[in-house]
Design a protein around this motif. Structure first.
Motif, PDB file in Angstrom:
ATOM      1  N   VAL A  69       0.839  -1.198   0.000  1.00 55.48           N
ATOM      2  CA  VAL A  69       0.000   0.000   0.000  1.00 55.48           C
ATOM      3  C   VAL A  69       0.874   1.249   0.000  1.00 55.48           C
ATOM      4  CG1 VAL A  69      -1.804   1.260   1.219  1.00 55.48           C
ATOM      5  CG2 VAL A  69      -1.807  -1.238   1.229  1.00 55.48           C
ATOM      6  N   ARG A  70       1.920   1.260   0.820  1.00 59.68           N
ATOM      7  CA  ARG A  70       2.788   2.443   0.899  1.00 59.68           C
ATOM      8  C   ARG A  70       3.631   2.604  -0.364  1.00 59.68           C
ATOM      9  NH1 ARG A  70       3.146   5.093   5.433  1.00 59.68           N
ATOM     10  NH2 ARG A  70       5.263   5.818   5.028  1.00 59.68           N
ATOM     11  N   LYS A  71       3.948   1.485  -1.018  1.00 56.55           N
ATOM     12  CA  LYS A  71       4.743   1.556  -2.240  1.00 56.55           C
ATOM     13  C   LYS A  71       3.908   2.060  -3.414  1.00 56.55           C
ATOM     14  CE  LYS A  71       8.482   0.612  -4.724  1.00 56.55           C
ATOM     15  NZ  LYS A  71       9.723   1.388  -4.570  1.00 56.55           N
ATOM     16  N   ARG A  72       2.654   1.634  -3.514  1.00 55.92           N
ATOM     17  CA  ARG A  72       1.780   2.020  -4.621  1.00 55.92           C
ATOM     18  C   ARG A  72       0.429   2.517  -4.076  1.00 55.92           C
ATOM     19  NH1 ARG A  72       5.938   1.713  -6.870  1.00 55.92           N
ATOM     20  NH2 ARG A  72       6.582   0.366  -8.606  1.00 55.92           N
ATOM     21  N   PRO A  73       0.411   3.653  -3.384  1.00 53.03           N
ATOM     22  CA  PRO A  73      -0.852   4.126  -2.791  1.00 53.03           C
ATOM     23  C   PRO A  73      -1.931   4.417  -3.827  1.00 53.03           C
ATOM     24  CG  PRO A  73       0.843   5.829  -2.664  1.00 53.03           C
ATOM     25  CD  PRO A  73       1.527   4.576  -3.094  1.00 53.03           C
ATOM     26  N   GLY A  74      -1.516   4.868  -5.025  1.00 52.20           N
ATOM     27  CA  GLY A  74      -2.505   5.221  -6.038  1.00 52.20           C
ATOM     28  C   GLY A  74      -3.385   4.061  -6.445  1.00 52.20           C
ATOM     29  N   MET A  75      -2.887   2.839  -6.320  1.00 49.48           N
ATOM     30  CA  MET A  75      -3.672   1.652  -6.687  1.00 49.48           C
ATOM     31  C   MET A  75      -4.884   1.500  -5.759  1.00 49.48           C
ATOM     32  SD  MET A  75      -2.349  -2.283  -6.620  1.00 49.48           S
ATOM     33  CE  MET A  75      -3.484  -3.664  -6.664  1.00 49.48           C
ATOM     34  N   TYR A  76      -4.744   2.000  -4.520  1.00 48.19           N
ATOM     35  CA  TYR A  76      -5.788   1.782  -3.515  1.00 48.19           C
ATOM     36  C   TYR A  76      -6.675   3.015  -3.301  1.00 48.19           C
ATOM     37  CZ  TYR A  76      -3.025  -2.352  -2.453  1.00 48.19           C
ATOM     38  OH  TYR A  76      -2.366  -3.543  -2.551  1.00 48.19           O
ATOM     39  N   ILE A  77      -6.100   4.225  -3.420  1.00 52.45           N
ATOM     40  CA  ILE A  77      -6.881   5.434  -3.125  1.00 52.45           C
ATOM     41  C   ILE A  77      -6.940   6.393  -4.313  1.00 52.45           C
ATOM     42  CG2 ILE A  77      -6.450   5.311  -0.648  1.00 52.45           C
ATOM     43  CD1 ILE A  77      -4.345   7.556  -1.052  1.00 52.45           C
ATOM     44  N   GLY A  78      -6.429   5.972  -5.466  1.00 58.51           N
ATOM     45  CA  GLY A  78      -6.550   6.788  -6.673  1.00 58.51           C
ATOM     46  C   GLY A  78      -5.435   7.789  -6.880  1.00 58.51           C
ATOM     47  N   SER A  79      -5.093   8.581  -5.853  1.00 57.47           N
ATOM     48  CA  SER A  79      -4.040   9.594  -5.982  1.00 57.47           C
ATOM     49  C   SER A  79      -3.584   9.984  -4.585  1.00 57.47           C
ATOM     50  CB  SER A  79      -4.569  10.827  -6.724  1.00 57.47           C
ATOM     51  OG  SER A  79      -5.575  11.460  -5.957  1.00 57.47           O
ATOM     52  N   THR A  80      -2.491  10.761  -4.504  1.00 57.16           N
ATOM     53  CA  THR A  80      -1.979  11.197  -3.202  1.00 57.16           C
ATOM     54  C   THR A  80      -2.175  12.695  -3.006  1.00 57.16           C
ATOM     55  OG1 THR A  80       0.230  11.408  -4.177  1.00 57.16           O
ATOM     56  CG2 THR A  80      -0.280   9.341  -3.039  1.00 57.16           C
ATOM     57  N   ASP A  81      -3.132  13.281  -3.717  1.00 59.01           N
ATOM     58  CA  ASP A  81      -3.472  14.688  -3.502  1.00 59.01           C
ATOM     59  C   ASP A  81      -4.717  14.766  -2.623  1.00 59.01           C
ATOM     60  OD1 ASP A  81      -5.421  13.791  -5.199  1.00 59.01           O
ATOM     61  OD2 ASP A  81      -4.867  15.079  -6.883  1.00 59.01           O
ATOM     62  N   GLY A  82      -5.426  15.874  -2.686  1.00 61.09           N
ATOM     63  CA  GLY A  82      -6.611  16.030  -1.846  1.00 61.09           C
ATOM     64  C   GLY A  82      -7.671  14.976  -2.091  1.00 61.09           C
ATOM     65  N   ARG A  83      -7.776  14.478  -3.354  1.00 60.90           N
ATOM     66  CA  ARG A  83      -8.789  13.444  -3.633  1.00 60.90           C
ATOM     67  C   ARG A  83      -8.471  12.154  -2.893  1.00 60.90           C
ATOM     68  NH1 ARG A  83      -8.393  12.319  -9.402  1.00 60.90           N
ATOM     69  NH2 ARG A  83      -6.288  13.092  -9.144  1.00 60.90           N
ATOM     70  N   GLY A  84      -7.181  11.790  -2.861  1.00 63.94           N
ATOM     71  CA  GLY A  84      -6.796  10.590  -2.121  1.00 63.94           C
ATOM     72  C   GLY A  84      -7.007  10.756  -0.632  1.00 63.94           C
ATOM     73  N   LEU A  85      -6.729  11.958  -0.122  1.00 62.92           N
ATOM     74  CA  LEU A  85      -6.949  12.246   1.303  1.00 62.92           C
ATOM     75  C   LEU A  85      -8.423  12.078   1.658  1.00 62.92           C
ATOM     76  CD1 LEU A  85      -4.975  13.253   3.546  1.00 62.92           C
ATOM     77  CD2 LEU A  85      -5.866  15.544   3.121  1.00 62.92           C
ATOM     78  N   MET A  86      -9.296  12.598   0.794  1.00 65.52           N
ATOM     79  CA  MET A  86     -10.735  12.458   1.033  1.00 65.52           C
ATOM     80  C   MET A  86     -11.177  11.005   0.886  1.00 65.52           C
ATOM     81  SD  MET A  86     -11.817  15.382   1.927  1.00 65.52           S
ATOM     82  CE  MET A  86     -13.577  15.095   1.903  1.00 65.52           C
TER      83      MET A  86
END
Length: 704
Positions: A24-41
């Protein structure tokens, strides 16, 4: 041998296996889409949805979301509480299983939830992995149980007062145990999760979207009647509702999706809110975990509940909000396919029955005619729905399509055939509205076709300056818009006249972002471009009628050429946007320099073309290092007219060797804003843009 070394350089010790939450930490985008505000939400939604699933199960009435001043967020509910006993297969407590193990939870057909938003068993554990700290408290059995995690690893923080993710942390050396931190009434149960998003993962500017949070809370309170959702903002951030102190907002609606549809509608009504409800069953083969821990394919009978609220208004806009187990599916899926299919079938049948009264004729109604003025909330509930990806934006369960179609067809047909006076009158008004929409669409199409034919007759002769190609096959043909007559002369000799056409323009065309439509059509250069492409302009533009498969802007590689290219792109974006959206507009990339490398003896010299100052310097340095002699002076092209036909063909026009840049408009709204800023009538925003970016200007790039 090169092949042998290549085969032995990649062996098993190069392979990596990411264990547990490392993936998950290596490829966060696979799980939450992105690491910007959208991923935070998205992380916040995952935690909130776990609480909402308790409400869907009928065991939770209140959810509280608190945004703390230290950047953390806390979600609490009065549900059953995460299990605190030992899970027999892993030997871990339920809390640790839920928050540290991927694909673990109570939503895989174990009987805990019949319909839920969390499906994949990764939501809570993903949020934990992407958090600098997470504190979980569970009220259950008369006690408050607690466990803390640092980036997914359970342990203990050395807190001195308020919790802080930066204080020393000691991971458990043996099997983690839940701490008992308090007593509560035995009847009181619930879960509280507080986490600090890890800024090693999320970008620095990522922030919680207040409006999106309130909108989602309001939406959920409509979808789960009776559920109370409290949003507390203790951050005191400027520009938020809590800027002047703690702010609390409560969302609580008893009316369900009927009230939701009424809330979303913006125009006067043609019909009341119509509720279409029903259920259907289907059989699905799914792997089920047996008592020995093995996955066994098993036929499972599923039930799918359909609940839809419809309301037509006098307007023309359509809003269809779709949900699966209260999870929004903004990109639709099989439930929306079934909805659209049934709507079209029912309305076509009703119009056929009432064709004489409504004077329908032989014309066929289409989906857009029916959906004009419609506000709809489409919800389905089923166990273990299949989504496309963890972000759950598209429903993929195939059987849902037919179930939704059958329910909508039966319920909507009953509405139209209801003999009650009020219901019958509403049905008649709705059919009249749909027929009016259909006739308006057909009339507009006929007018467009007539106008296009008229324009074609009035301007049947193409501009004299067009050097057309012989082929009419749009899969091959290319139109080059070239700058000036000097470039045209060289381009005529360089082109392949079979499929490459040339249209010269004189200097800088009209800035169409500032000009009116009338001025644009009067402008000789703009009119010539539209006439040559032959597909109309503005709303009447039909990309299928375009005479060329590619339109290529070929200007000089200098500031004036860039300006002309920008003006031309503005013209296409404003008046021929479908051509841009179809990916058929390109910019040619002519070279800036020609480097002639001297070869010994009678061997012809080598020619190298470079496309930027930096690339030229790199090539010169590399050639000098290898001891090659460069003929001086090196040629720098000031314009396309300076190039020989062979050079222009080889570098810029020949499909085998050239480079083209495709002009795209991925986000039309953002592109429109950018064009308005850079090319529009308002000077002040453009001045602010230039002043703000002045510090980043590289003076070396100014071609003066």
């Amino acid at each position: 041998m090169p092949g042998a070394s290549r085969n032995t350089s990649y062996t098993a010790h190069h392979l990596q296996v990411l264990e547990g939450l490392e993936a998950v930490r290596k490829r966060p985008g696979m799980y939450i889409g992105s690491t910007d505000g959208r991923g935070l939400m998205h992380c916040l939604w995952e935690i909130i949805d776990n609480s909402v699933d308790e409400a869907l199960a009928g065991v939770c009435s209140t959810i509280t979301v608190t945004l703390h001043a230290d950047g953390s967020v806390e979600v609490g509910d009065d549900g059953r509480g995460v299990p605190v006993d030992i899970e027999p297969r892993t030997g871990l407590t339920g809390v640790e299983v839920v928050y540290t193990k991927l694909h673990a939870g109570g939503k895989f057909g174990g009987g805990s939830y019949t319909a839920s938003g969390g499906l994949h068993g990764v939501g809570a554990s993903v949020v934990n992995a992407l958090s600098a700290r997470m504190d979980v408290e569970v009220d259950r059995g008369g006690k408050t149980h607690a466990m803390s995690f640092r980036r997914g690893e359970p342990g203990v923080f050395a807190d001195q007062g308020a919790p802080d993710p930066e204080v020393p942390f000691a991971p458990y050396e043996e099997t983690p145990t839940l701490r008992i931190v308090g007593k509560v009434a035995r009847a009181r149960t619930g879960t509280r999760v507080r986490y600090w998003a890890d800024r090693q993962i999320f970008i620095k500017d990522a922030q919680f979207d207040d409006e999106a949070l309130r909108s989602r809370a309001r939406q959920t309170s409509f979808l789960v009647p009776g559920l109370k959702i409290v949003i507390r903002d203790n951050r005191g951030l400027p520009g938020t509702l809590g800027a002047d102190g703690p702010h609390e907002e409560v969302f609580h609606h008893e009316g369900g999706i009927s009230e939701f549809a009424e809330f979303l509608a913006t125009d006067p009504p043609v019909t009341d809110i119509w509720r279409l409800q029903g259920t259907g069953t289907f059989t699905e083969t799914v792997p089920v975990l047996d008592a020995k821990g093995h996955m066994t394919p098993t036929d499972v009978e599923r039930e799918c509940g359909v609940d839809i609220a419809l309301r037509w208004g006098t307007g023309f806009d359509t809003l269809v909000a779709s949900f699966v187990n209260i999870i929004a599916t903004p990109k639709g899926g099989t439930h929306i396919m079934g909805f659209d299919q049934a709507m079209l079938k029912v309305f076509r049948k009703q119009l056929e029955v009432n064709s004489r009264r409504l004077k329908v004729g032989t014309d066929k109604v289409d989906k857009d005619d029916i959906l004009a003025g419609l506000t709809a909330v489409v919800t389905v509930r089923l166990a273990e729905p299949q989504f496309e990806g963890q972000t759950k934006e598209v429903l993929g369960t195939p059987a849902v399509r037919q179930i939704v179609a059958r329910v909508v067809e039966q319920e909507l047909t009953q509405r139209f055939e209801n003999p009650k006076k009020g219901e019958k009158q509403q049905g008649s008004l709705l059919l009249e509205k749909v027929v009016a929409e259909m006739k308006s669409r057909i009339s507009a199409r006929l007018h467009k076709e007539t106008q296009r034919a008229k324009n074609a007759l009035e301007s049947s002769t193409l501009p004299a300056k067009l050097a057309d190609c012989r082929s009419s096959d749009t899969s091959r043909t290319e139109l080059f818009i070239v700058e000036g007559d000097s470039a045209l002369g060289t381009a005529k000799l360089a082109r392949s006249s079979e499929f490459q056409a040339l249209l010269p323009i004189r200097g800088k065309i009209l800035n169409v972002q500032k000009a009116s439509v009338a001025d644009t059509l009067k402008n000789a250069e703009c009119a010539a471009i539209m006439q040559v492409i032959g597909a109309g302009s503005g709303r009447t533009f039909d990309v299928e009628q375009a005479r060329y498969g590619k339109v290529i802007i070929m200007t000089d590689a200098d500031v004036d050429g860039a300006h002309i290219r920008t003006l031309l792109i503005t013209l296409f974006f404003r008046y021929m946007r479908p051509l841009v959206e179809a990916g058929r507009l390109y910019a040619a990339v002519p070279p800036l320099h020609r480097i002639e490398v001297v070869n010994p003896g009678s061997k012809p010299n080598d020619l190298i073309y470079t496309y930027s100052e930096g690339e030229m310097r790199q090539q010169v340095a590399a050639l000098t290092k290898r001891g090659r002699t460069i003929k001086q002076p090196m040629q720098r092209y000031k314009g396309l007219g300076e190039m020989d036909a062979d050079q222009l063909a080889e570098t810029t026009m020949d499909p085998l060797h050239r480079t083209l840049r495709r002009v795209t408009a991925e986000d039309a709204q953002n592109a429109a804003i950018t064009f308005e800023l850079l090319m529009g009538n308002e000077v002040a925003p453009r001045r602010d843009f230039i002043v703000a970016g002045a510090a980043r200007l590289d003076r070396e790039r100014i071609d003066a």
